[in-house]
Design a protein around this motif. Structure first.
Motif, PDB file in Angstrom:
ATOM      1  N   UNK A  22       0.858  -1.140  -0.070  1.00 19.93           N
ATOM      2  CA  UNK A  22       0.053   0.067   0.025  1.00 19.93           C
ATOM      3  C   UNK A  22       0.991   1.332   0.030  1.00 19.93           C
ATOM      4  N   UNK A  23       2.002   1.302   0.919  1.00 24.63           N
ATOM      5  CA  UNK A  23       2.658   2.429   0.811  1.00 24.63           C
ATOM      6  C   UNK A  23       3.730   2.721  -0.386  1.00 24.63           C
ATOM      7  N   UNK A  24       3.763   1.716  -1.221  1.00 25.72           N
ATOM      8  CA  UNK A  24       4.739   1.868  -2.390  1.00 25.72           C
ATOM      9  C   UNK A  24       4.448   2.603  -3.431  1.00 25.72           C
ATOM     10  N   UNK A  25       5.023   3.843  -3.839  1.00 26.66           N
ATOM     11  CA  UNK A  25       4.808   4.416  -4.915  1.00 26.66           C
ATOM     12  C   UNK A  25       5.973   4.236  -6.135  1.00 26.66           C
ATOM     13  N   UNK A  26       7.004   3.596  -5.734  1.00 21.63           N
ATOM     14  CA  UNK A  26       7.821   3.504  -6.662  1.00 21.63           C
ATOM     15  C   UNK A  26       8.835   4.384  -7.004  1.00 21.63           C
ATOM     16  N   UNK A  27       8.828   5.534  -6.142  1.00 24.81           N
ATOM     17  CA  UNK A  27       9.707   6.469  -6.222  1.00 24.81           C
ATOM     18  C   UNK A  27      10.477   6.694  -5.032  1.00 24.81           C
ATOM     19  N   UNK A  28      11.533   7.400  -5.216  1.00 24.12           N
ATOM     20  CA  UNK A  28      12.554   7.347  -4.107  1.00 24.12           C
ATOM     21  C   UNK A  28      11.924   8.309  -2.837  1.00 24.12           C
ATOM     22  N   UNK A  29      11.972   7.843  -1.677  1.00 25.42           N
ATOM     23  CA  UNK A  29      11.550   8.022  -0.387  1.00 25.42           C
ATOM     24  C   UNK A  29      10.389   7.596  -0.145  1.00 25.42           C
TER      25      UNK A  29
END
Length: 112
Positions: free
Chosen positions: A80-87
């Motif tokens: 759920x928290x993964x956006x695939x972007x740094x941070x």
């Protein structure tokens, strides 16, 4: 029992909380925190002056859960928290030796 500390982007909090509730996790502590890792902050413009924002706003979720649901909880947070972007954040898992509910004196699994 394990303590799970997840540092995530603030806009992901409600989705993570709802998804954890769906697998039976209802108790958690949430703190607004600031920090940085590889992301290393960014520059912003304020009244015509550029300045560096070193610490980025994040949310820290703390859970104390039984070992049998640990992997499901971690999978939910990551998915759920993964956006695939740094941070996107980090998850830390540590052992809990003892838990005491102050009101009743219950201990360990009964106190969670």
């Amino acid at each position: 029992m394990k303590k799970v500390e997840a540092i995530i982007k603030p806009f992901k909090l409600d989705d993570v909380r709802e998804s954890l509730a769906e697998i039976g996790i209802t108790g958690m502590t949430v703190s607004e925190v600031k920090g940085f890792g590889r992301q290393k902050g960014h520059t912003e413009l304020y009244r015509g002056a550029e300045y560096m924002v070193d610490f980025l706003p994040k949310v820290k979720i703390e859970l104390v859960i039984q070992d049998d649901i640990l992997e499901r909880a971690i999978d939910v947070i990551v998915d759920i928290a993964r956006t695939g972007k740094i941070g996107d954040g980090k998850i830390f898992v540590t052992d809990i030796e003892r838990v005491i509910r102050i009101r009743t004196g219950e201990e360990n699994e009964e106190a969670v």
